[in-house]
Motif scaffolding. Structure first.
Motif, PDB file in Angstrom:
ATOM      1  N   UNK A  89       0.831  -1.202   0.000  1.00 33.22           N
ATOM      2  CA  UNK A  89       0.000   0.000   0.000  1.00 33.22           C
ATOM      3  C   UNK A  89       0.865   1.251   0.000  1.00 33.22           C
ATOM      4  N   UNK A  90       0.451   2.253  -0.779  1.00 27.97           N
ATOM      5  CA  UNK A  90       1.138   3.538  -0.866  1.00 27.97           C
ATOM      6  C   UNK A  90       0.215   4.629  -0.346  1.00 27.97           C
ATOM      7  N   UNK A  91       0.641   5.339   0.681  1.00 29.73           N
ATOM      8  CA  UNK A  91      -0.115   6.483   1.182  1.00 29.73           C
ATOM      9  C   UNK A  91       0.409   7.699   0.424  1.00 29.73           C
ATOM     10  N   UNK A  92      -0.452   8.357  -0.326  1.00 31.01           N
ATOM     11  CA  UNK A  92      -0.062   9.545  -1.076  1.00 31.01           C
ATOM     12  C   UNK A  92      -0.136  10.737  -0.133  1.00 31.01           C
ATOM     13  N   UNK A  93       1.003  11.400   0.055  1.00 30.02           N
ATOM     14  CA  UNK A  93       1.046  12.543   0.964  1.00 30.02           C
ATOM     15  C   UNK A  93       0.600  13.796   0.218  1.00 30.02           C
ATOM     16  N   UNK A  94      -0.660  14.147   0.406  1.00 32.14           N
ATOM     17  CA  UNK A  94      -1.240  15.286  -0.302  1.00 32.14           C
ATOM     18  C   UNK A  94      -1.047  16.595   0.454  1.00 32.14           C
ATOM     19  N   UNK A  95      -0.649  16.507   1.719  1.00 29.00           N
ATOM     20  CA  UNK A  95      -0.566  17.704   2.548  1.00 29.00           C
ATOM     21  C   UNK A  95       0.863  18.130   2.868  1.00 29.00           C
ATOM     22  N   UNK A  96       1.845  17.609   2.154  1.00 23.88           N
ATOM     23  CA  UNK A  96       3.230  17.978   2.440  1.00 23.88           C
ATOM     24  C   UNK A  96       3.938  18.433   1.173  1.00 23.88           C
ATOM     25  N   UNK A  97       4.663  19.535   1.282  1.00 23.85           N
ATOM     26  CA  UNK A  97       5.490  20.052   0.188  1.00 23.85           C
ATOM     27  C   UNK A  97       6.821  20.481   0.809  1.00 23.85           C
ATOM     28  N   UNK A  98       7.889  19.980   0.275  1.00 25.15           N
ATOM     29  CA  UNK A  98       9.209  20.303   0.801  1.00 25.15           C
ATOM     30  C   UNK A  98      10.177  19.184   0.440  1.00 25.15           C
ATOM     31  N   UNK A  99      11.327  19.107   1.109  1.00 25.68           N
ATOM     32  CA  UNK A  99      12.343  18.094   0.801  1.00 25.68           C
ATOM     33  C   UNK A  99      12.460  17.019   1.874  1.00 25.68           C
ATOM     34  N   UNK A 100      11.785  17.172   3.016  1.00 27.40           N
ATOM     35  CA  UNK A 100      11.969  16.236   4.124  1.00 27.40           C
ATOM     36  C   UNK A 100      10.637  15.710   4.656  1.00 27.40           C
ATOM     37  N   UNK A 101       9.983  14.814   3.928  1.00 23.42           N
ATOM     38  CA  UNK A 101       8.691  14.305   4.405  1.00 23.42           C
ATOM     39  C   UNK A 101       8.816  13.553   5.725  1.00 23.42           C
ATOM     40  N   UNK A 102      10.004  13.063   6.032  1.00 19.16           N
ATOM     41  CA  UNK A 102      10.228  12.320   7.274  1.00 19.16           C
ATOM     42  C   UNK A 102      10.167  13.217   8.505  1.00 19.16           C
ATOM     43  N   UNK A 103      10.014  14.522   8.323  1.00 19.69           N
ATOM     44  CA  UNK A 103       9.792  15.429   9.447  1.00 19.69           C
ATOM     45  C   UNK A 103       8.573  14.969  10.238  1.00 19.69           C
ATOM     46  N   UNK A 104       7.596  14.395   9.557  1.00 23.22           N
ATOM     47  CA  UNK A 104       6.352  13.933  10.183  1.00 23.22           C
ATOM     48  C   UNK A 104       6.317  12.412  10.297  1.00 23.22           C
ATOM     49  N   UNK A 105       7.484  11.772  10.302  1.00 25.02           N
ATOM     50  CA  UNK A 105       7.547  10.312  10.354  1.00 25.02           C
ATOM     51  C   UNK A 105       6.809   9.744  11.567  1.00 25.02           C
TER      52      UNK A 105
END
Length: 169
Positions: A89-105
Motif C-alpha cells: 500500500x502507498x499512502x499519497x502525501x497530499x498535505x506535504x510540500x518540501x524536501x523532508x517528508x520524514x519530518x512527520x515520520x
C-alpha cells in the motif's frame, strides 16, 4: 497621472510573477513510477507503511532511515529487496510540500501503521509479466555458440575430442 501608471505597471508585474510561479510548480513534478497509485500524478511523495519508507516521485528516490540517518537512494535497502511495490500500500502525501517528508515520520508511522490499507489502489501501469520464453537464455538446454564452437560446427567436427570435453582436469 504618473503615480497611477506606476501602480498599474507594478500590479501587472506582480500578477505576471505569480502566474510564472504557479507554472513552475506544475512543470517540475516527475512521472510516477509504474507501481505508483493511479490518479495522483501531481503528488511528490508516497509513504510506504509496510517498510516505513518514503518515495520521492520528483527525484525517483526512496527515503528510509538507515545507519542513524535518513538516506535517499534509487533502490530499496537490502532487507526490503523482495518487497512487492505493486502489492504494497502507498499512502499519497497530499498535505506535504518540501524536501523532508520524514519530518512527520512519527505521525505517519502511527496513523499509517505496518499493514495499513486504505481505499483500494490500482498501479499507474500494469505489473510486468515474465513468461517462460522471456528467460530463454537462462535455460539449460539453450546452446550458446562462441567463435570456436561455430568454427567446429562449420567443419563438421574435424577435431574429435574423444568425449573428454574442453575443461581443465
Amino acid at each position: 497621472m504618473k503615480t497611477i501608471k506606476l501602480a498599474i505597471a507594478g500590479l501587472f508585474l506582480m500578477v505576471a510573477n505569480a502566474t510564472q510561479a504557479q507554472v513552475s510548480i506544475n512543470v517540475n513534478i516527475g512521472n510516477p513510477p509504474a507501481w505508483g497509485p493511479v490518479g495522483y500524478t501531481e503528488m511528490q511523495y508516497y509513504y510506504l507503511p509496510d517498510i516505513e519508507a518514503y518515495y520521492d516521485v520528483r527525484a525517483a528516490q526512496f527515503i528510509y532511515f538507515g545507519g542513524g540517518r535518513w538516506v535517499r537512494t534509487t533502490y530499496l535497502p537490502r532487507q526490503y529487496r523482495n518487497y512487492d511495490l505493486y502489492g504494497g500500500y502507498k499512502v499519497v502525501l497530499t498535505d506535504y510540500h518540501g524536501r523532508t517528508p520524514y519530518t512527520y515520520f512519527d505521525r505517519h508511522r502511527v496513523k499509517y501503521y505496518k499493514g495499513y490499507h486504505g481505499a483500494p489502489q490500482r498501479p499507474y501501469k500494469p505489473r510486468p509479466v515474465y513468461g517462460y520464453n522471456d528467460r530463454r537464455y537462462d535455460r539449460k538446454d539453450y546452446k550458446h555458440y562462441d567463435k570456436h564452437d561455430k568454427h567446429r560446427d562449420d567443419h563438421h567436427h574435424d577435431h574429435d575430442d574423444h568425449g573428454r570435453g574442453h575443461g581443465r582436469r
